[in-house]
Each structure stands twice: as C-alpha cells, then as structure tokens.
Write a protein that holds these residues in place. Structure first.
Motif, PDB file in Angstrom:
ATOM      1  N   TYR A 113     -15.879 -15.492 -41.956  1.00 33.01           N
ATOM      2  CA  TYR A 113     -14.352 -15.244 -41.241  1.00 33.01           C
ATOM      3  C   TYR A 113     -14.715 -15.018 -39.826  1.00 33.01           C
ATOM      4  O   TYR A 113     -15.619 -14.175 -39.656  1.00 33.01           O
ATOM      5  CB  TYR A 113     -13.251 -14.389 -41.720  1.00 33.01           C
ATOM      6  N   GLU A 114     -13.863 -15.517 -38.889  1.00 31.99           N
ATOM      7  CA  GLU A 114     -13.993 -15.083 -37.503  1.00 31.99           C
ATOM      8  C   GLU A 114     -12.539 -14.794 -36.876  1.00 31.99           C
ATOM      9  O   GLU A 114     -11.875 -15.492 -37.298  1.00 31.99           O
ATOM     10  CB  GLU A 114     -14.937 -15.933 -36.644  1.00 31.99           C
ATOM     11  N   GLY A 115     -12.568 -13.912 -35.995  1.00 30.84           N
ATOM     12  CA  GLY A 115     -11.525 -13.911 -35.279  1.00 30.84           C
ATOM     13  C   GLY A 115     -11.384 -12.654 -34.416  1.00 30.84           C
ATOM     14  O   GLY A 115     -12.594 -12.167 -34.024  1.00 30.84           O
TER      15      GLY A 115
ATOM     16  N   GLU B 116     -16.364  -5.754 -40.331  1.00 30.59           N
ATOM     17  CA  GLU B 116     -15.123  -6.318 -39.514  1.00 30.59           C
ATOM     18  C   GLU B 116     -13.933  -6.222 -40.354  1.00 30.59           C
ATOM     19  O   GLU B 116     -13.984  -6.415 -41.489  1.00 30.59           O
ATOM     20  CB  GLU B 116     -15.727  -7.784 -39.315  1.00 30.59           C
TER      21      GLU B 116
ATOM     22  N   MET C 216     -10.606  -8.799 -33.347  1.00 34.45           N
ATOM     23  CA  MET C 216     -10.526  -7.423 -34.198  1.00 34.45           C
ATOM     24  C   MET C 216      -9.776  -6.429 -33.033  1.00 34.45           C
ATOM     25  O   MET C 216      -9.982  -6.676 -31.929  1.00 34.45           O
ATOM     26  CB  MET C 216     -11.930  -6.786 -34.472  1.00 34.45           C
ATOM     27  N   LYS C 217      -8.880  -5.884 -33.561  1.00 34.44           N
ATOM     28  CA  LYS C 217      -7.996  -5.218 -32.710  1.00 34.44           C
ATOM     29  C   LYS C 217      -8.798  -3.896 -32.314  1.00 34.44           C
ATOM     30  O   LYS C 217      -9.729  -3.429 -33.026  1.00 34.44           O
ATOM     31  CB  LYS C 217      -6.750  -4.518 -33.550  1.00 34.44           C
TER      32      LYS C 217
ATOM     33  N   TYR D 148     -16.953 -10.643 -48.306  1.00 33.13           N
ATOM     34  CA  TYR D 148     -15.338 -10.477 -47.730  1.00 33.13           C
ATOM     35  C   TYR D 148     -14.485  -9.785 -48.795  1.00 33.13           C
ATOM     36  O   TYR D 148     -15.010 -10.302 -50.223  1.00 33.13           O
ATOM     37  CB  TYR D 148     -14.937 -11.514 -46.937  1.00 33.13           C
TER      38      TYR D 148
ATOM     39  N   SER E 180      -5.099 -12.715 -37.291  1.00 37.58           N
ATOM     40  CA  SER E 180      -6.052 -12.668 -36.427  1.00 37.58           C
ATOM     41  C   SER E 180      -7.421 -13.051 -36.624  1.00 37.58           C
ATOM     42  O   SER E 180      -8.256 -12.800 -36.192  1.00 37.58           O
ATOM     43  CB  SER E 180      -6.241 -11.266 -35.875  1.00 37.58           C
ATOM     44  N   VAL E 181      -7.283 -13.668 -37.933  1.00 36.88           N
ATOM     45  CA  VAL E 181      -8.654 -14.226 -38.615  1.00 36.88           C
ATOM     46  C   VAL E 181      -8.484 -15.774 -39.076  1.00 36.88           C
ATOM     47  O   VAL E 181      -7.605 -16.239 -39.234  1.00 36.88           O
ATOM     48  CB  VAL E 181      -8.968 -13.487 -39.718  1.00 36.88           C
TER      49      VAL E 181
ATOM     50  N   TYR F 220      -9.983  -7.429 -39.780  1.00 38.40           N
ATOM     51  CA  TYR F 220      -9.155  -8.283 -39.347  1.00 38.40           C
ATOM     52  C   TYR F 220      -7.557  -8.172 -40.045  1.00 38.40           C
ATOM     53  O   TYR F 220      -7.663  -8.008 -41.279  1.00 38.40           O
ATOM     54  CB  TYR F 220      -9.562  -9.908 -39.567  1.00 38.40           C
TER      55      TYR F 220
END
Length: 160
Positions: free
Chosen positions: A121-123, A102, A125-126, A80, A108-109, A104
């Motif tokens: 990280y997870e969230g 990915e 994505m637009k 990341y 949003s994460v 973010y």
C-alpha cells in the motif's frame, strides 16, 4: 567387497538425504522464516482497545515494493494490518508510531500490485499536527498499518 558396500550404501543414503534437507532449507525455508520473523513485529503486536483486525498479511521478495530503481537485490518485506477502530486518529498514531510503521487513515491509501501479484500500500500519511482527536464511537474508521523493510539472512543466496 559386497559386505563393505552394504555398510557404505545406507550411510550414503542418509548423508544424501541430509544434504537435500539442508539445501531445501537454504533455498526455500530460511528466507520465509526471516521474513515471518520481521513481519511479526507488526502482525503480533497487540491491538489497541476498541479495535478489531479486518485483514492482515505479509509478503516478501527480491525487487518487490522497492520502487522503480529496485532494492539492491535484498528481499523486501511488506506486512500490513487493516483495523477498524473507535479510537481517534491521534490515539492510533500514538499507539503505532514506533518501528517505522506507516499509518494510513480512511481514503488516503492505494493498493499497489506488481506483475507477480505481490501487494503493498502507498498513500499519504497525515502530519502529526493534523490528526483528529475526535472519537469514532458511532462510526468506526478503518486504518491501514504497514511495515516495509529490507532484510537479509544467513547464506544469502537467491536465484530470483
């Protein structure tokens, strides 16, 4: 008899040392080298203009970041890079929308952590159509770019 032993003993010591080095590479070094090589797809990617790196790192491991059903015993790599940029969301998306990265944007994460302290990280994505084209000259935004993948390496032997 002693003369033959004097010649044979140094040979065995050198051979034993080479075997230990090889085993060290197989069980410790090769996995890291392959993980680092894959992580560098993101970490060594040149930054877009008007951007700076805040934080970057990578980690890897078996049964790491693979979700509740695991990852089939393959090592999972997570790299990341958190950046601060004055560019618009659309410009950042177009720059990093390669190699399955990915992307973010602010807020949003969420940081995830397993019991070994490994993070990813997870969230949300637009959607590409919802990205802003507004520049962030006055207040730079933070963006998290992440690369997750499974990888393998020669002598795929793991004792995790």
């Amino acid at each position: 008899m002693k003369r033959g032993l004097k010649r044979f003993l140094p040979f065995m010591i050198v051979l034993g040392g080479l075997i230990v080095l090889f085993l060290f590479y197989v069980f410790v070094g090769q996995e890291y080298l392959y993980a680092k090589k894959n992580a560098n797809r993101l970490l060594e990617l040149e930054l877009p203009r008007k951007s700076e790196v805040i934080e970057q790192d990578f980690d890897y491991g078996v049964i790491y970041g693979g979700g509740p059903w695991g990852n089939g015993g393959y090592p999972t790599l997570v790299a990341y890079k958190r950046i601060r940029t004055e560019l618009s969301e659309k410009e950042i998306f177009e720059y990093y929308n390669t190699d399955n990265f990915e992307i973010y944007f602010d807020g949003s994460v969420e940081l995830k952590k397993n019991n070994k302290g490994q993070i990813w990280y997870e969230g949300l994505m637009k959607d590409e159509d919802a990205l802003s084209t507004e520049k962030n000259d006055k207040k730079p935004m933070e963006v998290m770019i992440q690369y997750r993948t499974e990888f393998s390496y020669p002598f795929f032997i793991d004792f995790y």
